[in-house]
Design an enzyme around this catalytic site. Structure first.
Site, short mmCIF file in Angstrom:
data_model
loop_
_atom_site.label_atom_id
_atom_site.label_comp_id
_atom_site.label_asym_id
_atom_site.label_seq_id
_atom_site.Cartn_x
_atom_site.Cartn_y
_atom_site.Cartn_z
N GLU A 101 -32.10 49.92 85.20
CA GLU A 101 -32.75 49.30 84.05
C GLU A 101 -33.47 50.31 83.17
O GLU A 101 -34.65 50.16 82.91
CB GLU A 101 -33.77 48.24 84.54
CG GLU A 101 -33.14 46.96 84.99
CD GLU A 101 -32.65 46.11 83.83
OE1 GLU A 101 -32.82 46.51 82.66
OE2 GLU A 101 -32.09 45.04 84.11
N GLU A 121 -26.62 43.51 91.64
CA GLU A 121 -27.63 42.51 92.00
C GLU A 121 -27.02 41.14 91.78
O GLU A 121 -26.40 40.89 90.75
CB GLU A 121 -28.89 42.66 91.15
CG GLU A 121 -29.67 43.93 91.41
CD GLU A 121 -30.92 44.10 90.53
OE1 GLU A 121 -31.43 43.10 89.98
OE2 GLU A 121 -31.35 45.25 90.38
#
Ligand code: IPT
Length: 990
Positions: free
Chosen positions: A417, A495
């Site tokens: 991220e 994820e």
């Protein structure tokens, strides 16, 4: 006047990064009790503390390793030592937001700074030494005997200094800043926990010692040959006695070997000997490749059955003992997890050594996340700013250099991220050059230019299916070359299945897709463990502290709790479900027993296949199946050991269990299982009755001819039951005094029901539309000789929608049968807000029973909780649990403890008659000592108090769990359809 802690340089004075190694060099652990003083600014306690003359006798004792915010010491304001937990000076939790102004690389003047001192003795015969810190959060400056050695950032990475120690006592002084430029590169979704939180070691260095070594251990699956070369920075000899290898470092030996894999973690021990040091080698031969868009190890496709793992302990934060690391690995292996993404930083190096040994595939992630630059529209994102280039590369180098010799590590992740930027090209280039043997991964750049994998987080099942087939829509704004390349990449789900609170749902659905498409190389559930801290109320009641228990803004609230195990590592029901979805052996019991081995490498010779038939909860027959070892990727069938057709309600279970004790589980541990169940025992059909036909809509039931409308205020007896003539609710069943049923439409929202804010927060729709403010009206109570019909309406206050229902009771031998019909009436939209659709979390019946019930026994799924989209991990059969054991203690109270596919249920207690419920065919049940409204209102488990009653839900259906707290909406098929619904149950009491 920016200080070194605000520099975009990664550090000063440090030695070059190198491989973590075990050797014969003596190691002096500097862990233990240090002297500590906390100061409010980066100036710390002043300049004198680095000197020998400084008097630290008034300072606090601070354990190293630890996070000071979790320990007891003198607070800034003075006074007796205490812990800062629960205060704004203590552990702070944010998800994406920085707790400091977004003004990189500067930080506020208010910058809690811990000064540490330690005096330690060095033996007289040490020639020289290296001082190593395995992890300091977030920036440390170090002095030895009053001389500055340098400073470093990069919290979850080691740094070393040449240490000019003297024989006898030496003084180490370390200054640690809570906030630094490094903070901007460490915005992972986790608690901010400053301190020297990993080991500090002094390592002896003799002349001719080995600075660094790199083990290259390749395996050729076609020939079965291993190729070993060990590069070393000093002249050295490589020895692997088991393989007959003895050669100089830098040379290559080719020998037949058994390869390393997570399911057969074959390690060869060896040594690397130089003039000054003997380094231990733990060699695993394997080859990692991407061929034709398929991710392969040792020539076979690899599908990660993975979890994301943060380092967390409820008392010590990211300081973990070796025992805790082993506990994680053992729990994972027992749940059929075979892969870990070290979200979002390199773990303690010992963890990776253990992964080599126990067998887990590992994606090691660099300690890099700049998520909070989203608040700047990514305008000043460090990876996109040349000033940060060196600091970012430094992190990747320290990651790769430290862990390059671990066979378990099969992919390098450049970070999490962190938007996009030129830095990633640099990281990719350097990593490939340094270690061409492992692919690299970066998920956030939609061009995937610097990644060997196409990768996403939290796609819907539909999107994953499209990706599997190679038919996904192209990301926007990507040039043709990149796009063509991306289409050829394997897909890695870094994820998915957000395990926050009760959930996740759909694990089986994800794996049905995963198994069908070679392009998909597995996934990592978000995440392994809840990040909650042990805490106590003023009255001493223990509870689990989360982000909302600290008064501070910004804060990420309950979002720190999204694990498959609770903060204390107690497995959640989600882990039980995962163990089934990840089972590497599939056992289908049908006309035959079909056994398929989906392991990567190992055959099934370590497993015993046993079977048992259970009738009414007792084993009627059992045995062992003769099964030849099934090679990886193969399957076979064996004849059914038992014919179920003559034994209603019987269950045949076939299990694959470890035949011998292993490193992570004892003999008998069940790896996989499958079941076949016989048809239910049919309860005797009710006698011919004069009851009215039940097919008319509940809203328009016409009064049948021979109806006797009961006078209000009296009781009506129907067979064994007595009803209140005004409300139509049952008052007695045989000797049992009870009240109900009420038509029930409410559940205490789960974290997934809360979604991710306005768009998918169905719990807020429920709150706004009074789903927890249901009122009931009885419209008619009509009775015949052996039947009773009650009609009514159940609806929230303030709103026009609701349900109209009919309950039709018939005497049925010693019990009573109930057929319920429900019609949804009104708009079912959250007018006047957003006109959103209102989902119905449950359609069922609520009974209030005497508090004397304490045990449940049932035929259904169990023993743990089950929901329509999370049930495959629970077997079918007869189970018994106390009412207390039926509850799942989520640290934030929410719906829990449901059981789907129940054929019958018996409740018993010491002073109450047994209550039995039979489904026609099946129902859901929950039983608790509080209502679902209490469950909704409670903020902590200890706020739930015994109401003196047992609240029993016998439901037609409850909505599934999903994982919408981050992820797609609950698939339509797991919702409760808002349509006319009829179902039946039979109640009896003895
Ligand atoms: C994703 C993060 O990588 C992870 O750390 C965690 O915060 C997770 O979300 C949610 O719990 S990022 C998000 C944009 C999906």
């Amino acid at each position: 006047m920016a200080g070194y802690w605000e520099s975009t340089a990664p550090g000063r004075g440090r030695r070059a990064p190198r491989a973590e190694a075990v050797s014969d060099a003596r190691v002096l652990s500097l862990n233990g009790s240090w002297r500590f003083r906390l100061s409010p600014t980066a100036a710390g306690s002043g300049e004198e503390f680095v000197g020998e003359d400084f008097d630290d006798s008034g300072w606090d004792a601070m354990p190293v390793p630890s996070h000071w915010v979790l320990e007891e010491f003198t607070p800034l304001a003075g006074g007796p030592p205490r812990s800062m937990r629960g205060t704004a000076e203590g552990p702070l939790y944010t998800n994406t937001a920085y707790p400091i102004p977004l003004d990189a690389p500067r930080v506020s003047t208010e910058n809690p700074t811990g000064d540490y001192r330690l005096v330690f003795d060095v033996p007289a015969d040490w020639e020289s030494a290296v001082l190593r810190f395995q992890g300091v959060d977030s920036c440390a400056k170090v002095w030895l005997n009053g001389v500055e050695l340098g400073w470093s950032m990069g919290s979850r990475l080691p740094f070393e200094f040449d240490a000019a120690v003297v024989p006898g006592p030496n003084l180490l002084a370390v200054r640690v800043h809570r906030w630094s430029a490094g903070t901007y590169l460490e915005d992972q979704d986790m608690w901010w926990l400053p301190g020297i939180f990993r080991d500090v070691e002094l390592i002896e260095r003799r002349a001719g010692a080995i600075d660094d070594h790199f083990v290259h251990a390749d395996f050729d699956a076609r020939t079965g040959m291993g190729a070993l070369r060990v590069d070393a920075t000093a002249e050295a000899i490589v020895e692997v006695p088991e393989l007959g290898i003895r050669m100089p470092a830098g040379e290559t030996a080719r020998v037949p070997v058994e390869p390393w894999s997570a399911d057969a973690p074959r390690l060869y021990s060896g040594t690397l000997t130089s003039a000054g040091e003997v380094v231990q080698l733990a060699i695993g031969f394997r080859r990692v490749e991407i061929r034709d868009g398929v991710f392969e190890v040792n020539g076979r496709p690899l599908t990660f059955r993975g979890v994301n793992r943060h380092e967390h302990h409820p008392d010590t934060g990211r300081t973990l003992s070796r025992a805790t690391m082993i506990e994680d690995i053992v729990l994972m292996k027992r749940a059929n997890i075979d892969a870990v993404r070290t979200s979002h930083y390199p773990p303690h190096p010992e963890f990776l050594r253990l992964c080599d040994e126990y067998g887990l595939w590992v994606v090691v992630e660099c300690d890099l996340e700049t998520h909070g630059f989203i608040y700047d529209g990514w305008a000043t994102n460090p990876p996109d700013d040349p000033a940060w280039r060196e600091a970012i590369l430094d992190r990747m180098r320290r990651t790769v250099e430290r862990d390059k010799n671990r066979p378990s590590v099969v992919i390098w992740s450049l970070g999490n991220e962190s938007g996009t930027g030129e830095a990633f090209a640099g990281l990719e280039r350097w990593t490939r050059e340094r270690d061409p043997s492992r692919p690299v991964l970066y998920e956030r750049d939609p061009s995937y230019r610097n990644s060997d994998f196409y990768s996403l987080m939290y796609p819907s099942l539909e999107l994953l299916e499209h990706i599997g087939r190679g038919e996904e829509p192209a990301p926007e704004g990507i040039d043709e070359t990149d796009e063509a390349r991306r289409r050829g990449l394997p897909f890695l789900l870094i994820e998915y299945a957000h395990a926050m609170g009760n959930g996740p749902g759909s694990l089986q659905d994800y794996w049905a897709i995963m198994d069908a498409h070679p392009r998909l190389c597995g996934g990592f559930v978000w995440e392994w463990i809840d990040h909650g801290f042990s805490a106590r109320t003023a009255e001493g009641v223990p509870f689990i502290m989360h982000g909302d228990d600290v008064e501070y803004e910004p804060r990420g609230g309950r979002f720190s709790l999204h694990g498959l195990v609770f903060s204390d590592r107690t497995p959640t029901p989600g882990l039980v479900e995962l163990a089934k979805a990840y089972a590497p052996i599939s056992i289908r019991v049908g006309a035959e027993v079909e056994i398929a081995n989906a392991r990567h490498s190992a055959d099934t010779s370590d497993l015993a296949f046993r079977w048992a038939v259970e009738i009414d909860g007792r084993v009627a027959e059992s045995g062992t199946l003769a099964v030849e070892p099934v090679p990886a990727g193969a399957s076979l069938t064996v004849p059914l050991p038992f014919d179920l057709s003559a034994s209603p309600d019987a269950v045949l279970t076939v299990e694959a269990a470890l035949a011998a004790d292993g490193s992570w589980a004892p003999a008998g541990h069940v790896v996989a299982w499958g079941q076949a169940v016989a048809e239910p025992v049919r309860a005797s059909t009710s006698p011919a009755s004069t009851a009215p036909a039940s097919t008319a809509p509940a809203s328009a039931v016409s009064a049948p001819g021979e109806t006797a409308r009961a006078p209000a205020g009296t009781d009506i007896a129907i067979g064994a039951a007595v009803f209140d003539a005004t409300t139509g609710r049952m008052r007695r069943l045989g000797a049992l005094e009870l009240d109900g049923p009420w038509l029930d439409l409410h559940r205490a929202p789960t974290e997934n029901d809360h979604g991710q804010g306005d768009l998918n927060d169905i719990a807020s729709v429920w709150r706004k539309t009074g789903a927890d403010r249901l009122r009931h009206r009885t419209d008619s109570v009509d009775a015949g000789a052996d039947w009773l019909r009650v009609t009514g309406r159940t609806a929230p206050t303030s709103h026009p929608h609701g349900v109209e229902w009919q309950m039709l009771w018939r005497a049925d031998g010693d019990g009573i049968a109930l057929e319920t019909t429900v019609d949804f009436v009104g708009p079912w939209r959250d007018t006047p807000y957003m006109h959103r659709d209102i989902w119905v979390p449950r359609v069922g019946l609520l009974f209030s029973l005497p508090g004397g019930y304490d045990a449940a026994r049932w035929w259904g799924r169990g023993p743990g909780e089950t929901y329509v989209d999370s049930c495959e991990g629970s077997r079918r059969g007869v189970f018994a649990r106390t009412i207390e054991e039926l509850q799942v203690d989520y640290p934030v109270p929410q719906e829990n403890g449901n059981h789907i596919e129940t054929r019958w249920l018996e409740l018993s207690g010491s002073w109450v008659p047994n209550l039995r419920v039979d489904g026609r065919p099946e129902f859901d049940f929950t039983a608790r000592r509080w209502t679902s409204f209490d469950l909704q209102r409670a903020a902590k488990p200890h706020e739930l108090v015994d109401t003196g009653r047992v609240w029993l839900n016998i439901d037609h259906r409850q909505q599934g769990l999903g994982s919408a707290s981050v992820g797609p909406a609950l698939p339509e098929r797991y919702r409760v359809p808002r349509e006319r619904t009829t179902w039946s149950v039979r109640l009896s009491s003895v």
